[in-house]
Design a protein around this motif. Structure first.
Motif, PDB file in Angstrom:
ATOM      1  N   CYS A  18     -65.478 -29.236  43.967  1.00  0.00           N
ATOM      2  CA  CYS A  18     -64.081 -28.904  43.648  1.00  0.00           C
ATOM      3  C   CYS A  18     -63.663 -29.504  42.313  1.00  0.00           C
ATOM      4  N   ALA A  19     -64.157 -30.700  42.006  1.00  0.00           N
ATOM      5  CA  ALA A  19     -63.839 -31.308  40.709  1.00  0.00           C
ATOM      6  C   ALA A  19     -64.436 -30.506  39.562  1.00  0.00           C
ATOM      7  N   LEU A  20     -65.656 -30.024  39.731  1.00  0.00           N
ATOM      8  CA  LEU A  20     -66.250 -29.155  38.708  1.00  0.00           C
ATOM      9  C   LEU A  20     -65.445 -27.868  38.572  1.00  0.00           C
ATOM     10  N   GLY A  21     -64.970 -27.349  39.716  1.00  0.00           N
ATOM     11  CA  GLY A  21     -64.125 -26.163  39.663  1.00  0.00           C
ATOM     12  C   GLY A  21     -62.854 -26.406  38.870  1.00  0.00           C
ATOM     13  N   GLU A  22     -62.266 -27.587  39.026  1.00  0.00           N
ATOM     14  CA  GLU A  22     -61.076 -27.932  38.239  1.00  0.00           C
ATOM     15  C   GLU A  22     -61.390 -27.954  36.751  1.00  0.00           C
ATOM     16  N   CYS A  23     -62.551 -28.485  36.395  1.00  0.00           N
ATOM     17  CA  CYS A  23     -62.928 -28.563  34.978  1.00  0.00           C
ATOM     18  C   CYS A  23     -63.004 -27.177  34.355  1.00  0.00           C
ATOM     19  N   PHE A  24     -63.386 -26.182  35.135  1.00  0.00           N
ATOM     20  CA  PHE A  24     -63.491 -24.822  34.603  1.00  0.00           C
ATOM     21  C   PHE A  24     -62.165 -24.079  34.653  1.00  0.00           C
ATOM     22  N   CYS A  25     -61.535 -24.047  35.828  1.00  0.00           N
ATOM     23  CA  CYS A  25     -60.369 -23.157  35.970  1.00  0.00           C
ATOM     24  C   CYS A  25     -59.051 -23.826  35.631  1.00  0.00           C
ATOM     25  N   TYR A  26     -58.912 -25.131  35.862  1.00  0.00           N
ATOM     26  CA  TYR A  26     -57.637 -25.774  35.562  1.00  0.00           C
ATOM     27  C   TYR A  26     -57.448 -25.958  34.061  1.00  0.00           C
ATOM     28  N   THR A  27     -58.473 -26.436  33.372  1.00  0.00           N
ATOM     29  CA  THR A  27     -58.334 -26.613  31.925  1.00  0.00           C
ATOM     30  C   THR A  27     -58.098 -25.276  31.234  1.00  0.00           C
ATOM     31  N   THR A  28     -58.768 -24.236  31.697  1.00  0.00           N
ATOM     32  CA  THR A  28     -58.553 -22.901  31.132  1.00  0.00           C
ATOM     33  C   THR A  28     -57.152 -22.399  31.427  1.00  0.00           C
ATOM     34  N   ALA A  29     -56.656 -22.674  32.631  1.00  0.00           N
ATOM     35  CA  ALA A  29     -55.304 -22.238  32.995  1.00  0.00           C
ATOM     36  C   ALA A  29     -54.254 -22.931  32.134  1.00  0.00           C
ATOM     37  N   TYR A  30     -54.430 -24.237  31.870  1.00  0.00           N
ATOM     38  CA  TYR A  30     -53.492 -24.931  30.991  1.00  0.00           C
ATOM     39  C   TYR A  30     -53.511 -24.322  29.594  1.00  0.00           C
ATOM     40  N   GLU A  31     -54.701 -23.972  29.134  1.00  0.00           N
ATOM     41  CA  GLU A  31     -54.818 -23.337  27.817  1.00  0.00           C
ATOM     42  C   GLU A  31     -54.102 -21.992  27.795  1.00  0.00           C
ATOM     43  N   LEU A  32     -54.292 -21.191  28.836  1.00  0.00           N
ATOM     44  CA  LEU A  32     -53.631 -19.887  28.903  1.00  0.00           C
ATOM     45  C   LEU A  32     -52.116 -20.049  28.975  1.00  0.00           C
ATOM     46  N   ALA A  33     -51.659 -20.973  29.806  1.00  0.00           N
ATOM     47  CA  ALA A  33     -50.224 -21.171  29.964  1.00  0.00           C
ATOM     48  C   ALA A  33     -49.581 -21.609  28.655  1.00  0.00           C
ATOM     49  N   TYR A  34     -50.293 -22.404  27.869  1.00  0.00           N
ATOM     50  CA  TYR A  34     -49.719 -22.919  26.623  1.00  0.00           C
ATOM     51  C   TYR A  34     -49.780 -21.886  25.503  1.00  0.00           C
ATOM     52  N   THR A  35     -50.892 -21.193  25.386  1.00  0.00           N
ATOM     53  CA  THR A  35     -51.056 -20.277  24.255  1.00  0.00           C
ATOM     54  C   THR A  35     -50.329 -18.956  24.452  1.00  0.00           C
ATOM     55  N   ARG A  36     -50.157 -18.496  25.684  1.00  0.00           N
ATOM     56  CA  ARG A  36     -49.537 -17.198  25.915  1.00  0.00           C
ATOM     57  C   ARG A  36     -48.018 -17.270  25.981  1.00  0.00           C
ATOM     58  N   ALA A  37     -47.487 -18.470  26.075  1.00  0.00           N
ATOM     59  CA  ALA A  37     -46.036 -18.614  26.201  1.00  0.00           C
ATOM     60  C   ALA A  37     -45.380 -18.647  24.824  1.00  0.00           C
ATOM     61  N   PHE A  41     -63.436 -17.729  36.956  1.00  0.00           N
ATOM     62  CA  PHE A  41     -64.243 -17.202  38.063  1.00  0.00           C
ATOM     63  C   PHE A  41     -65.209 -18.269  38.581  1.00  0.00           C
ATOM     64  N   VAL A  42     -65.894 -18.948  37.663  1.00  0.00           N
ATOM     65  CA  VAL A  42     -66.832 -19.999  38.072  1.00  0.00           C
ATOM     66  C   VAL A  42     -66.096 -21.117  38.804  1.00  0.00           C
ATOM     67  N   GLY A  43     -64.908 -21.494  38.287  1.00  0.00           N
ATOM     68  CA  GLY A  43     -64.138 -22.549  38.942  1.00  0.00           C
ATOM     69  C   GLY A  43     -63.722 -22.173  40.353  1.00  0.00           C
ATOM     70  N   PHE A  44     -63.247 -20.928  40.527  1.00  0.00           N
ATOM     71  CA  PHE A  44     -62.855 -20.477  41.862  1.00  0.00           C
ATOM     72  C   PHE A  44     -64.058 -20.463  42.813  1.00  0.00           C
ATOM     73  N   MET A  45     -65.206 -20.018  42.336  1.00  0.00           N
ATOM     74  CA  MET A  45     -66.391 -19.957  43.188  1.00  0.00           C
ATOM     75  C   MET A  45     -66.873 -21.352  43.574  1.00  0.00           C
ATOM     76  N   LEU A  46     -66.770 -22.304  42.656  1.00  0.00           N
ATOM     77  CA  LEU A  46     -67.150 -23.681  42.989  1.00  0.00           C
ATOM     78  C   LEU A  46     -66.235 -24.249  44.064  1.00  0.00           C
ATOM     79  N   GLY A  47     -64.927 -23.951  43.965  1.00  0.00           N
ATOM     80  CA  GLY A  47     -64.005 -24.388  45.006  1.00  0.00           C
ATOM     81  C   GLY A  47     -64.328 -23.762  46.349  1.00  0.00           C
ATOM     82  N   ALA A  48     -64.669 -22.463  46.338  1.00  0.00           N
ATOM     83  CA  ALA A  48     -65.038 -21.779  47.581  1.00  0.00           C
ATOM     84  C   ALA A  48     -66.316 -22.368  48.166  1.00  0.00           C
ATOM     85  N   CYS A  49     -67.276 -22.699  47.305  1.00  0.00           N
ATOM     86  CA  CYS A  49     -68.528 -23.315  47.790  1.00  0.00           C
ATOM     87  C   CYS A  49     -68.251 -24.690  48.400  1.00  0.00           C
ATOM     88  N   GLY A  50     -67.300 -25.435  47.796  1.00  0.00           N
ATOM     89  CA  GLY A  50     -66.950 -26.730  48.364  1.00  0.00           C
ATOM     90  C   GLY A  50     -66.394 -26.600  49.775  1.00  0.00           C
TER      91      GLY A  50
END
Length: 284
Positions: free
Chosen positions: A159-178, A108-117
């Protein structure tokens, strides 16, 4: 005769491919849950902008001879600087203060940072139109706006801060849930959203011209904020779902370990078998 749970790739060699009921369940659940990655389509548009709008925006401002595409380097610089700070300072402090910063909160924080950018870029574009000698046709103007192009690093930094929050978390979700044998597929489905974002950006690039450059940034900012709120509501209990899935996979793995033992020991005492199963389940 074809047995249940097998398919034959070659009728002559009769080479079977086996699967278990748990694997079918894991694949069905995984492919269903991959729908959450569709939210990253909007974030990617916020992160990279539509087409070359950010580069063109920098060219409309006073840059002191610095190339237009120089400023996008601050995206990578911000990521390199921010991730160690988050991993070694921010997250440990939150854990020390017993603040449960769940994966859905990070996204959520990552998406909001991207929207603010994107909103910052919309405001900058409005100011460019207000201060440019050519008014609302600043992109093709021979004289740039007196605004400094260094304002561009605000967008790239957010946007880079947003990546640090939402992209790293997404990679974690994609790896652990599969499932173990489908991690590459899930990662490919996640990265496929970048291709969708690029296709959208390419498709609308012909419309990204003066005097309407404020609205693409505004639209992406609004869509990004909306997606952030929807994601937070829909996946509020994502951490609990992940814990349950992990427990089910571990239990299924332990059951597979137990099956050969029980099948080979035909004379195994029922009481001993019950104790063995209870011991496995007690781990959870």
């Amino acid at each position: 005769m074809q047995e249940r749970g097998q398919i034959y790739l070659n009728s002559k060699k009769q080479t079977p491919i086996d699967w278990t009921e748990q694997e079918v369940k894991d694949y069905r659940s995984t492919l269903t849950q991959c729908s959450m990655f569709s939210f990253w389509v909007i974030f990617n548009l916020s992160d990279t902008g539509l087409g070359s709008t950010l580069t063109a925006q920098a060219g409309s401002m006073y840059s002191q001879g610095i190339p237009n595409d120089f400023f996008n380097n601050f995206n990578q610089i911000t990521i390199v600087a921010a991730i160690p700070i988050l991993d070694y300072i921010i997250y440990p402090l939150l854990k020390k203060w017993r603040i449960n910063f769940k994966p859905v909160h990070k996204i959520f924080v990552g998406f909001m940072l991207g929207a603010c950018g994107s909103m910052v870029s919309a405001i900058l574009q409005w100011r460019i139109y207000q201060t440019s000698p050519c008014g609302y046709y600043a992109t093709t103007c021979d004289s740039p706006s007196p605004l400094t192009a260094w304002y561009e690093i605000i967008n790239y930094g957010l946007c880079a801060l947003g990546e640090c929050f939402c992209y790293t978390t997404a990679y974690e979700l994609a790896y652990t849930r599969a499932p173990d044998n489908a991690k590459g597929l899930v990662m490919a489905l996640f990265l496929f959203n970048s291709a969708i974002s690029s296709a959208i950006s390419e498709g609308v690039s012909g419309a990204l011209v003066d005097p309407n450059l404020i609205w693409p940034f505004t639209g992406i900012a609004a869509a990004g904020g909306f997606c952030a709120i929807v994601f937070l509501v829909v996946y509020w209990n994502l951490d609990k779902v992940m814990e349950k899935e992990a427990e089910e996979r571990e239990l299924a793995r332990q059951e597979q370990i137990l099956m050969p033992v029980t099948s080979n020991a035909q004379s195994l005492d029922p009481e001993a078998e019950f104790e063995m199963r209870s011991a496995i389940q007690s781990v959870h």
